[in-house]
Scaffold this motif. Structure first.
Motif, PDB file in Angstrom:
ATOM      1  N   LEU A 263      38.678 123.653  29.547  1.00 26.42           N
ATOM      2  CA  LEU A 263      39.720 123.026  30.370  1.00 26.42           C
ATOM      3  C   LEU A 263      40.434 124.089  31.203  1.00 26.42           C
ATOM      4  O   LEU A 263      40.614 125.219  30.767  1.00 26.42           O
ATOM      5  CB  LEU A 263      40.737 122.320  29.478  1.00 26.42           C
ATOM      6  CG  LEU A 263      40.246 121.113  28.679  1.00 26.42           C
ATOM      7  CD1 LEU A 263      41.389 120.523  27.865  1.00 26.42           C
ATOM      8  CD2 LEU A 263      39.652 120.050  29.602  1.00 26.42           C
ATOM      9  N   THR A 264      40.839 123.694  32.393  1.00 18.84           N
ATOM     10  CA  THR A 264      41.638 124.614  33.215  1.00 18.84           C
ATOM     11  C   THR A 264      43.067 124.653  32.663  1.00 18.84           C
ATOM     12  O   THR A 264      43.472 123.766  31.895  1.00 18.84           O
ATOM     13  CB  THR A 264      41.702 124.127  34.677  1.00 18.84           C
ATOM     14  OG1 THR A 264      42.364 122.860  34.698  1.00 18.84           O
ATOM     15  CG2 THR A 264      40.331 123.996  35.280  1.00 18.84           C
ATOM     16  N   VAL A 292      40.907 115.524  44.556  1.00 17.88           N
ATOM     17  CA  VAL A 292      39.581 115.043  44.151  1.00 17.88           C
ATOM     18  C   VAL A 292      38.841 116.139  43.391  1.00 17.88           C
ATOM     19  O   VAL A 292      38.815 117.280  43.817  1.00 17.88           O
ATOM     20  CB  VAL A 292      38.692 114.614  45.348  1.00 17.88           C
ATOM     21  CG1 VAL A 292      38.923 113.179  45.686  1.00 17.88           C
ATOM     22  CG2 VAL A 292      38.933 115.493  46.559  1.00 17.88           C
ATOM     23  N   GLY A 293      38.254 115.786  42.279  1.00 22.65           N
ATOM     24  CA  GLY A 293      37.448 116.717  41.512  1.00 22.65           C
ATOM     25  C   GLY A 293      38.250 117.694  40.667  1.00 22.65           C
ATOM     26  O   GLY A 293      37.700 118.647  40.125  1.00 22.65           O
ATOM     27  N   SER A 294      39.546 117.466  40.527  1.00 19.02           N
ATOM     28  CA  SER A 294      40.338 118.421  39.755  1.00 19.02           C
ATOM     29  C   SER A 294      40.206 118.172  38.247  1.00 19.02           C
ATOM     30  O   SER A 294      40.689 118.948  37.441  1.00 19.02           O
ATOM     31  CB  SER A 294      41.804 118.373  40.177  1.00 19.02           C
ATOM     32  OG  SER A 294      42.324 117.078  40.012  1.00 19.02           O
ATOM     33  N   LYS A 296      40.793 114.981  36.349  1.00 17.65           N
ATOM     34  CA  LYS A 296      41.830 114.164  35.730  1.00 17.65           C
ATOM     35  C   LYS A 296      41.274 113.295  34.598  1.00 17.65           C
ATOM     36  O   LYS A 296      41.960 113.031  33.621  1.00 17.65           O
ATOM     37  CB  LYS A 296      42.485 113.260  36.786  1.00 17.65           C
ATOM     38  CG  LYS A 296      43.237 114.026  37.858  1.00 17.65           C
ATOM     39  CD  LYS A 296      43.884 113.107  38.863  1.00 17.65           C
ATOM     40  CE  LYS A 296      42.913 112.347  39.739  1.00 17.65           C
ATOM     41  NZ  LYS A 296      42.134 113.202  40.666  1.00 17.65           N
ATOM     42  N   THR A 297      40.003 112.849  34.772  1.00 16.59           N
ATOM     43  CA  THR A 297      39.456 111.888  33.814  1.00 16.59           C
ATOM     44  C   THR A 297      39.518 112.397  32.385  1.00 16.59           C
ATOM     45  O   THR A 297      39.960 111.684  31.486  1.00 16.59           O
ATOM     46  CB  THR A 297      37.989 111.559  34.164  1.00 16.59           C
ATOM     47  OG1 THR A 297      37.873 111.479  35.566  1.00 16.59           O
ATOM     48  CG2 THR A 297      37.559 110.281  33.512  1.00 16.59           C
ATOM     49  N   ASN A 444      34.295 126.793  38.164  1.00 18.48           N
ATOM     50  CA  ASN A 444      32.879 126.871  38.560  1.00 18.48           C
ATOM     51  C   ASN A 444      32.620 126.275  39.938  1.00 18.48           C
ATOM     52  O   ASN A 444      31.506 126.307  40.433  1.00 18.48           O
ATOM     53  CB  ASN A 444      32.005 126.177  37.511  1.00 18.48           C
ATOM     54  CG  ASN A 444      32.317 124.688  37.403  1.00 18.48           C
ATOM     55  OD1 ASN A 444      33.308 124.197  37.956  1.00 18.48           O
ATOM     56  ND2 ASN A 444      31.469 123.960  36.712  1.00 18.48           N
ATOM     57  N   ARG A 445      33.664 125.703  40.556  1.00 20.75           N
ATOM     58  CA  ARG A 445      33.467 125.066  41.855  1.00 20.75           C
ATOM     59  C   ARG A 445      33.195 126.085  42.952  1.00 20.75           C
ATOM     60  O   ARG A 445      33.905 127.061  43.076  1.00 20.75           O
ATOM     61  CB  ARG A 445      34.713 124.283  42.272  1.00 20.75           C
ATOM     62  CG  ARG A 445      35.036 123.123  41.438  1.00 20.75           C
ATOM     63  CD  ARG A 445      34.023 122.014  41.639  1.00 20.75           C
ATOM     64  NE  ARG A 445      33.888 121.282  40.387  1.00 20.75           N
ATOM     65  CZ  ARG A 445      34.769 120.388  39.976  1.00 20.75           C
ATOM     66  NH1 ARG A 445      35.793 120.109  40.730  1.00 20.75           N
ATOM     67  NH2 ARG A 445      34.614 119.783  38.830  1.00 20.75           N
ATOM     68  N   ASP A 546      31.535 109.959  40.370  1.00 18.93           N
ATOM     69  CA  ASP A 546      30.942 111.280  40.247  1.00 18.93           C
ATOM     70  C   ASP A 546      29.447 111.204  40.548  1.00 18.93           C
ATOM     71  O   ASP A 546      28.703 110.542  39.828  1.00 18.93           O
ATOM     72  CB  ASP A 546      31.167 111.758  38.803  1.00 18.93           C
ATOM     73  CG  ASP A 546      31.454 113.241  38.743  1.00 18.93           C
ATOM     74  OD1 ASP A 546      31.651 113.850  39.802  1.00 18.93           O
ATOM     75  OD2 ASP A 546      31.461 113.783  37.626  1.00 18.93           O
ATOM     76  N   ARG A 575      31.311 118.438  43.348  1.00 17.90           N
ATOM     77  CA  ARG A 575      31.976 118.259  42.066  1.00 17.90           C
ATOM     78  C   ARG A 575      31.271 119.031  40.959  1.00 17.90           C
ATOM     79  O   ARG A 575      31.841 119.261  39.906  1.00 17.90           O
ATOM     80  CB  ARG A 575      32.021 116.786  41.696  1.00 17.90           C
ATOM     81  CG  ARG A 575      33.002 116.062  42.543  1.00 17.90           C
ATOM     82  CD  ARG A 575      32.983 114.601  42.233  1.00 17.90           C
ATOM     83  NE  ARG A 575      34.209 114.021  42.746  1.00 17.90           N
ATOM     84  CZ  ARG A 575      35.033 113.277  42.033  1.00 17.90           C
ATOM     85  NH1 ARG A 575      34.776 113.011  40.791  1.00 17.90           N
ATOM     86  NH2 ARG A 575      36.120 112.807  42.574  1.00 17.90           N
TER      87      ARG A 575
HETATM   88  P1  ADP Z   1      38.991 113.664  39.450  1.00 19.80           P
HETATM   89  O1  ADP Z   1      40.204 114.465  39.195  1.00 19.80           O
HETATM   90  O2  ADP Z   1      38.674 113.564  40.901  1.00 19.80           O
HETATM   91  O3  ADP Z   1      39.026 112.325  38.778  1.00 19.80           O
HETATM   92  P2  ADP Z   1      36.878 114.103  37.567  1.00 19.80           P
HETATM   93  O4  ADP Z   1      37.712 113.914  36.371  1.00 19.80           O
HETATM   94  O5  ADP Z   1      35.969 112.995  37.954  1.00 19.80           O
HETATM   95  O6  ADP Z   1      37.790 114.486  38.802  1.00 19.80           O
HETATM   96  O7  ADP Z   1      36.063 115.440  37.402  1.00 19.80           O
HETATM   97  C1  ADP Z   1      35.121 115.854  38.338  1.00 19.80           C
HETATM   98  C2  ADP Z   1      33.985 116.613  37.665  1.00 19.80           C
HETATM   99  O8  ADP Z   1      34.462 117.831  37.148  1.00 19.80           O
HETATM  100  C3  ADP Z   1      33.376 115.866  36.503  1.00 19.80           C
HETATM  101  O9  ADP Z   1      31.969 115.994  36.594  1.00 19.80           O
HETATM  102  C4  ADP Z   1      33.913 116.596  35.292  1.00 19.80           C
HETATM  103  O10 ADP Z   1      33.019 116.556  34.221  1.00 19.80           O
HETATM  104  C5  ADP Z   1      34.086 118.004  35.803  1.00 19.80           C
HETATM  105  N1  ADP Z   1      35.129 118.789  35.148  1.00 19.80           N
HETATM  106  C6  ADP Z   1      36.320 118.349  34.714  1.00 19.80           C
HETATM  107  N2  ADP Z   1      37.048 119.351  34.193  1.00 19.80           N
HETATM  108  C7  ADP Z   1      36.298 120.472  34.302  1.00 19.80           C
HETATM  109  C8  ADP Z   1      36.490 121.847  33.943  1.00 19.80           C
HETATM  110  N3  ADP Z   1      37.610 122.262  33.369  1.00 19.80           N
HETATM  111  N4  ADP Z   1      35.493 122.710  34.215  1.00 19.80           N
HETATM  112  C9  ADP Z   1      34.365 122.291  34.804  1.00 19.80           C
HETATM  113  N5  ADP Z   1      34.109 121.020  35.158  1.00 19.80           N
HETATM  114  C10 ADP Z   1      35.062 120.104  34.929  1.00 19.80           C
END
Ligand code: ADP
Ligand code: MG
Length: 683
Positions: A263-264, A292-294, A296-297, A444-445, A546, A575
Motif C-alpha cells: 500500500l502507498t 484515477v488509478g490512485s 481507492k478500491t 510502479n506507475r 480496470d 493503471r
Molecule cells: P481508483 O482509485 O481509480 O479506483 P483502483 O482502486 O481501481 O483505482 O486501482 C487501480 C489499479 O491499481 C488496480 O489494478 C489496483 O490493483 C492497483 N493498485 C492499487 N493500489 C496499488 C498499490 N499500492 N501499488 C500498486 N498497484 C496498486
C-alpha cells in the motif's frame, strides 16, 4: 412588513408583478426563473445612454444614440431576406428604421405613421441616409429619454422594455432585510446591506464591477449560505450516535500482506482515517477522494472487511454493473473464503434474486455488490454497517443525505470519487462530509506518454497501433463529440469502427450510446478477456473500470473536451506497470491557447493540478459537466476568482460551529439562496 414577510415577498410568484402575464411567466420559467428572487440575477449586459439624445442632422455614426422622429411611410418588400423599412424624419433630416425578421404588424404598432416616437440604437449610414437597424427601445414617452437604460440578453423572447419594466418594479419595492452577517464580516464589505448591494448590482454603470464591495458581499452571501447548509447537515449527522465497530487489525494485516503490492502511504493514511471513524460512536460520513488509478478500491474493501468482522453487513454500490462485478471479483480474491459475498446483477433470474433478498434480510450475506438496485425499497438488510458508493460525483447533497438516512443510525457511509477538483469546489460540494485524500499514486506507475497528432496523420497512428497489438496490448479509440449531438456521435463511432475493421478485420469492437445495457456488458467483458484488441467507443465508458491490458488510448477531436475530462479518459490506461500512451487527435493546427491547454495535460499527470488549471481557463461550471449536474450553480461567486471569499466563509462557519451560535438569524438567507427542503427543519 416584518422581516419574515419581506423575504417571503421575494419568493412570490412572478404573476404578482405588474405587466407580467402568463406568456412572460412561461418564458421566464423556461429559463428557470420562477420567482422574484430568481429575477434579481438577471443582470444587464450593457446599457444605452439615452442622455445622448440628438437631432437627425447631428447624429454620429457608430454610436448608440437616441432620437425623436415621426414615421411617415412603410416599405414592406415581399422578397425573402429583404428587411422591412420605415421612412422617418424630424425637422432636420431623414432616417430609416430597418427591421430584420419582424412582422409587419409589429412594425406598424411600434412606429405608427404621423406620431412622434423616440427610438434608440446604433446609428448607421447607407446610401447617404441615416439608418437605425432593429431599434433597441421605442417609446412614445419622451420622459424616458433622460434615463440610462439597461440592455439584457434577449434570447428568452422577452423584450428589453419588458425586462426593464419588471426589474425596475422589483428594485423599487426591494425589501430591507434584517442583516444576517456579524459586524465583523459586514465590516469587510464596507457595511453595505443586502438591499443596497442588489440595487448597486442593477445599476447600469456597475456592469462588470466584480471587485466592488456590493458584488463581493453578494458573492459571499451565496458561498456562506452553501457552507452553512453543509455545516448543518454535517452537525446533524455528527450527532447521530451509533454502535461502534470493533476492529481486528491482525486480520486486516493478513489481507494486506497477501496483496501483490504494498500500500502507498496515502492508502495507509486514509485507511486509518476510515478505521478511526468506524470505531467511533458517531456516524461516519466520509469522502475518499483520489485521482484515477490512485487505488481507492482496496482501501474501501479493507474498511468493508473490518466492518464485516465487527458483525455488520456492507453494501457496495457502483455506477455500472461491470464495475460492481470488478469490485466483487476483487473481494472474492482477497477476502477469506468463509465470507459470504454476493453480486446483484441484472442477469439473475427471479429465484436467484429472491434468494439474495432473503439472505440479506437474515444476515446470511456479509457483503453485497451492485448498482443503485441495491438501494431499492424491497432490499432489506438485517444489520447494515457500511455503505460504500463508488464514482458518484453527480450525487448531490440531497441524494447523499437520503442514502445516509436509509442505512439507519448504525450505518457508516463512505463515498469515493476520482474527480479531482480544486479545494474551493470540494468545500462547496462536499462540505457536509469529512474528506480523506489520496494524492500519491502507486510507485510502479509509469507516466502516460501523451502526444498530439493531426487527423491527416492517421496512418502514423495505425502503424503505432499495429506495433502495440503485436506486443499483446489493447487499444481504446474514443470518437469525437460532434456538437453535443448523440446521434452524430454514434454515427462517427460507427464510421471509425468500419474504417478500422478494414485494417484489423477480427480485432475491433464497438460501443456507442445506443448499445443496449446487456450488450454493453458483453462487449466490455469480451474486451477485458482480450477477445478484441481495439474498442471503438463514444465517451460512454465510465471511469473506474480496470483494463490492465489496455495501454493505448486515442482520443479524436480532442479539443472538444475539457482538460479534466481528457485526464479522466486518459486514466483508462496506465493503471498497470506497462508503458502507456495517449494520442490526442486534432482536426487542424492548434491555436496558441489550445496548445497551452494541451501542454498542461502533457506535462502533468496530477488530476488536481490539471483541474485547477482547467478551471482558470474555462470557468468552474464547465469542468466535468458540474453545471449540468446541477450540484451547485453559483450566480455570482466563482471558486477561482473569489478564493478569498471561500476562505472567509470557511473561517466564519468554523467560528459559528465552535461558539454554538444560534443560526436562526440566517433563515432568510438560507431560504432565499439554498436548498430549502433540507433546511426546513433547521431554523
Ligand atoms: P481508483 O482509485 O481509480 O479506483 P483502483 O482502486 O481501481 O483505482 O486501482 C487501480 C489499479 O491499481 C488496480 O489494478 C489496483 O490493483 C492497483 N493498485 C492499487 N493500489 C496499488 C498499490 N499500492 N501499488 C500498486 N498497484 C496498486
Ligand atoms: Mg475506482
Amino acid at each position: 412588513m416584518n422581516n419574515k414577510s419581506t423575504y417571503k415577498y421575494l419568493l412570490s410568484d412572478l404573476s404578482i408583478l405588474k405587466g407580467v402575464g402568463v406568456k412572460t411567466t412561461t418564458l421566464l420559467k423556461k429559463k428557470k426563473i420562477n420567482n422574484i428572487f430568481d429575477l434579481l440575477w438577471k443582470l444587464p449586459k450593457s446599457y444605452t445612454d439615452r442622455t445622448l439624445s440628438s437631432k437627425i442632422k447631428d447624429l454620429r455614426i457608430g454610436i448608440n444614440q437616441t432620437v425623436t422622429i415621426i414615421p411617415h411611410k412603410y416599405s414592406f418588400p415581399r422578397v425573402k431576406n429583404l428587411p422591412n423599412r420605415v421612412l422617418c424624419s424630424d425637422e432636420t433630416g431623414e432616417l430609416d428604421c430597418i427591421f430584420f425578421n419582424s412582422y409587419e404588424g409589429y412594425v406598424k404598432k411600434i412606429l405608427p405613421i404621423g406620431k412622434e416616437i423616440t427610438v434608440s440604437g446604433k446609428i448607421g449610414r447607407f446610401r447617404d441616409k441615416y439608418q437605425l437597424t432593429n431599434p433597441k427601445y421605442i417609446s412614445e414617452d419622451s420622459s424616458l429619454i433622460k434615463q440610462k437604460h439597461n440592455t439584457y440578453s434577449l434570447t428568452d423572447g422577452i423584450t428589453e422594455k419588458v425586462y426593464n419594466k419588471i426589474i425596475n418594479q422589483i428594485i423599487d419595492k426591494l425589501p430591507v432585510l434584517r442583516e444576517w452577517h456579524s459586524k465583523n464580516i459586514l465590516n469587510k464589505f464596507d457595511n453595505i446591506s443586502w438591499n443596497d448591494s442588489i440595487k448597486e448590482l442593477h445599476k447600469p454603470e456597475n456592469i462588470g464591477n466584480y471587485k466592488k464591495q456590493f458584488y463581493q458581499r453578494l458573492a459571499y452571501d451565496e458561498i456562506f449560505s452553501t457552507f452553512l447548509v453543509n455545516s448543518e447537515i454535517r452537525k446533524k449527522i455528527k450527532k447521530i450516535k451509533k454502535k461502534n465497530k470493533i476492529l481486528d487489525l491482525k486480520k486486516q494485516k493478513k489481507i494486506i500482506n497477501n496483496l501483490n503490492f504494498t500500500l502507498t502511504n496515502d492508502q495507509i493514511k486514509t485507511l486509518k482515517e476510515i478505521n478511526t471513524d468506524l470505531c467511533s460512536s458517531t456516524k461516519m460520513f466520509r469522502l475518499l477522494q483520489g485521482d484515477v488509478g490512485s487505488g481507492k478500491t482496496i482501501v474501501s474493501l479493507l474498511s468493508a472487511f473490518n466492518t464485516i468482522h465487527s458483525g455488520f453487513q456492507v453494501a457496495v454500490m457502483a455506477p455500472t454493473e461491470i464495475l460492481a462485478r470488478q469490485h466483487f471479483n476483487l473481494a472474492k480474491k482477497i477476502y477469506p473464503k468463509d465470507l459470504n459475498i454476493k453480486l446483484i446483477s441484472g442477469k439473475l433470474d427471479y429465484k436467484e434474486k429472491k434468494d439474495i433478498l432473503n439472505k440479506l434480510s437474515t444476515h446470511k450475506i456479509d457483503i453485497i455488490f451492485g448498482t443503485h438496485a441495491i438501494f431499492q425499497n424491497k432490499v432489506i438488510f438485517k444489520k447494515l454497517g457500511l455503505i460504500i458508493i463508488d464514482e458518484q460525483h453527480k450525487f448531490g447533497v440531497n441524494q447523499r443525505k437520503r442514502l445516509s438516512d436509509k442505512g439507519g443510525d448504525d450505518c457508516d457511509v463512505l463515498l469515493m470519487t476520482a474527480t479531482p477538483i480544486p479545494r474551493t469546489l470540494t468545500m462547496t460540494m462536499y462540505g457536509d462530509m469529512d474528506i480523506s485524500i489520496i494524492c500519491e499514486k502507486p510507485t510502479n506507475r509509469k507516466p502516460i506518454k501523451t502526444y498530439s497528432k493531426l487527423e491527416n496523420k492517421i496512418d502514423d497512428i495505425i502503424k503505432f497501433i499495429k506495433k502495440e497489438i503485436k506486443s499483446g496490448n489493447q487499444i481504446f479509440w474514443v470518437c469525437p463529440l460532434i456538437e453535443e449531438s448523440k446521434k452524430l456521435d454514434h454515427s462517427s463511432a460507427i464510421k471509425k469502427f468500419e474504417y478500422l475493421k478494414k485494417i484489423f478485420p477480427n480485432d475491433v469492437t464497438l460501443l456507442h450510446g445506443k448499445t443496449k445495457m446487456e450488450e454493453k456488458e458483453k462487449i466490455l467483458n469480451k474486451f477485458l478477456n482480450n477477445e478484441f484488441k481495439i474498442l471503438v467507443s463514444t465517451t460512454i465508458i465510465e471511469v473506474g473500470i480496470d483494463f490492465p491490458n489496455a495501454n493505448t488510448i486515442i482520443i479524436e477531436n480532442a479539443n472538444k473536451f475539457g482538460l479534466s475530462q481528457l485526464h479522466q479518459l486518459r486514466g483508462r490506461v496506465g493503471r498497470g506497470a506497462k508503458e502507456s500512451t495517449c494520442i490526442l487527435m486534432f482536426k487542424s493546427n492548434l491555436s496558441e491557447n489550445a496548445k497551452k491547454r494541451i501542454n498542461i495535460l502533457k506535462n502533468s499527470n496530477d488530476g488536481f493540478k490539471i483541474s485547477e488549471e482547467d478551471m482558470k481557463l474555462r470557468g468552474f461550471g464547465d469542468i466535468l459537466g458540474f453545471k449540468q449536474s446541477g450540484i451547485k450553480n453559483f450566480k455570482l461567486a466563482d471558486p477561482i476568482h473569489n478564493i478569498d471569499l471561500f476562505l472567509l466563509a470557511e473561517k466564519e462557519i468554523k467560528r459559528i460551529e465552535n461558539s454554538n451560535e444560534d443560526i436562526s438569524k440566517f433563515k432568510p438567507l438560507i431560504k432565499l439562496y439554498d436548498r430549502a427542503d433540507i433546511i426546513n427543519d433547521i431554523a
